[in-house]
Design a protein around this motif. Structure first.
Motif, short mmCIF file in Angstrom:
data_model
loop_
_atom_site.label_atom_id
_atom_site.label_comp_id
_atom_site.label_asym_id
_atom_site.label_seq_id
_atom_site.Cartn_x
_atom_site.Cartn_y
_atom_site.Cartn_z
N GLU A 130 0.83 -1.12 0.07
CA GLU A 130 0.17 -0.05 -0.03
C GLU A 130 1.06 1.34 -0.04
O GLU A 130 0.72 2.24 -0.71
CB GLU A 130 -0.92 -0.08 1.33
CG GLU A 130 -1.88 -1.11 1.25
CD GLU A 130 -2.74 -1.12 2.47
OE1 GLU A 130 -2.55 -0.40 3.36
OE2 GLU A 130 -3.54 -2.04 2.54
N LEU A 131 1.97 1.32 0.81
CA LEU A 131 2.86 2.37 0.75
C LEU A 131 3.46 2.57 -0.53
O LEU A 131 3.67 3.78 -0.75
CB LEU A 131 3.74 2.22 1.86
CG LEU A 131 3.32 2.17 3.33
CD1 LEU A 131 4.43 2.18 4.49
CD2 LEU A 131 2.68 3.68 3.75
N LEU A 132 4.00 1.57 -1.18
CA LEU A 132 4.68 1.90 -2.54
C LEU A 132 3.56 2.09 -3.54
O LEU A 132 3.99 3.00 -4.41
CB LEU A 132 5.19 0.28 -2.69
CG LEU A 132 6.42 0.04 -2.12
CD1 LEU A 132 6.74 -1.63 -2.43
CD2 LEU A 132 7.56 0.88 -2.37
N LYS A 133 2.51 1.66 -3.57
CA LYS A 133 1.41 2.56 -4.26
C LYS A 133 1.01 3.81 -4.01
O LYS A 133 0.96 4.51 -5.23
CB LYS A 133 -0.02 1.70 -4.20
CG LYS A 133 0.13 0.16 -4.80
CD LYS A 133 -1.29 -0.45 -4.57
CE LYS A 133 -1.37 -1.77 -5.05
NZ LYS A 133 -2.85 -2.54 -4.70
N GLU A 134 1.30 4.29 -2.72
CA GLU A 134 0.87 5.68 -2.65
C GLU A 134 2.16 6.39 -3.00
O GLU A 134 2.07 7.48 -3.56
CB GLU A 134 0.76 5.96 -1.13
CG GLU A 134 -0.49 5.51 -0.60
CD GLU A 134 -0.81 5.89 0.98
OE1 GLU A 134 -0.01 6.70 1.43
OE2 GLU A 134 -1.42 5.00 1.63
N ILE A 135 3.54 5.94 -2.61
CA ILE A 135 4.65 6.68 -3.29
C ILE A 135 4.49 6.88 -4.97
O ILE A 135 4.96 7.77 -5.49
CB ILE A 135 5.93 6.00 -2.84
CG1 ILE A 135 6.00 6.10 -1.22
CG2 ILE A 135 7.14 6.43 -3.58
CD1 ILE A 135 7.10 5.14 -0.64
N MET A 136 4.22 5.72 -5.58
CA MET A 136 4.27 5.62 -6.88
C MET A 136 3.09 6.63 -7.59
O MET A 136 3.57 7.31 -8.41
CB MET A 136 3.99 4.32 -7.61
CG MET A 136 5.03 3.29 -7.20
SD MET A 136 6.75 3.90 -7.81
CE MET A 136 6.41 3.38 -9.42
N LYS A 137 2.10 6.76 -6.81
CA LYS A 137 1.01 7.66 -7.14
C LYS A 137 1.54 9.21 -7.06
O LYS A 137 1.33 9.96 -7.83
CB LYS A 137 -0.40 7.58 -6.11
CG LYS A 137 -1.60 8.26 -6.80
CD LYS A 137 -2.79 8.08 -6.03
CE LYS A 137 -3.80 8.79 -6.21
NZ LYS A 137 -4.99 8.41 -5.19
N LYS A 138 2.25 9.29 -6.03
CA LYS A 138 2.68 10.67 -5.64
C LYS A 138 3.86 11.05 -6.75
O LYS A 138 3.77 12.23 -7.19
CB LYS A 138 3.33 10.99 -4.48
CG LYS A 138 2.13 10.95 -3.33
CD LYS A 138 2.81 11.13 -1.92
CE LYS A 138 1.77 11.07 -0.95
NZ LYS A 138 2.01 11.24 0.40
#
Length: 67
Positions: free
Chosen positions: A41-49
């Motif tokens: 989930e954290l990696l998805k948020e980082i990639m989204k940002k």
């Protein structure tokens, strides 16, 4: 089996063993799974940002260029 080995298990009665996660330690895979889900989930948020950012390259400065 030899006769001696048969005598060893002659009065054996199987018992039902209850499963306890705390004693057997099988809850470790759940903890690992939670960590992996959080990481995903954290990696998805980082990639989204990162996907919303645009980086622009500055013009290359040359020492010999005449102005």
């Amino acid at each position: 089996m030899s006769k001696d080995k048969k005598d060893l298990f002659e009065d054996y009665v199987p018992q039902v063993v209850e499963f306890d996660e705390e004693i057997d330690g099988s809850d470790e895979h759940k903890i690992r799974e939670d960590h992996l889900n959080t990481k995903e989930e954290l990696l998805k948020e980082i990639m989204k940002k990162k996907s919303n950012k645009r980086s622009y390259r500055q013009p290359i400065r040359t020492e010999n260029e005449k102005s």
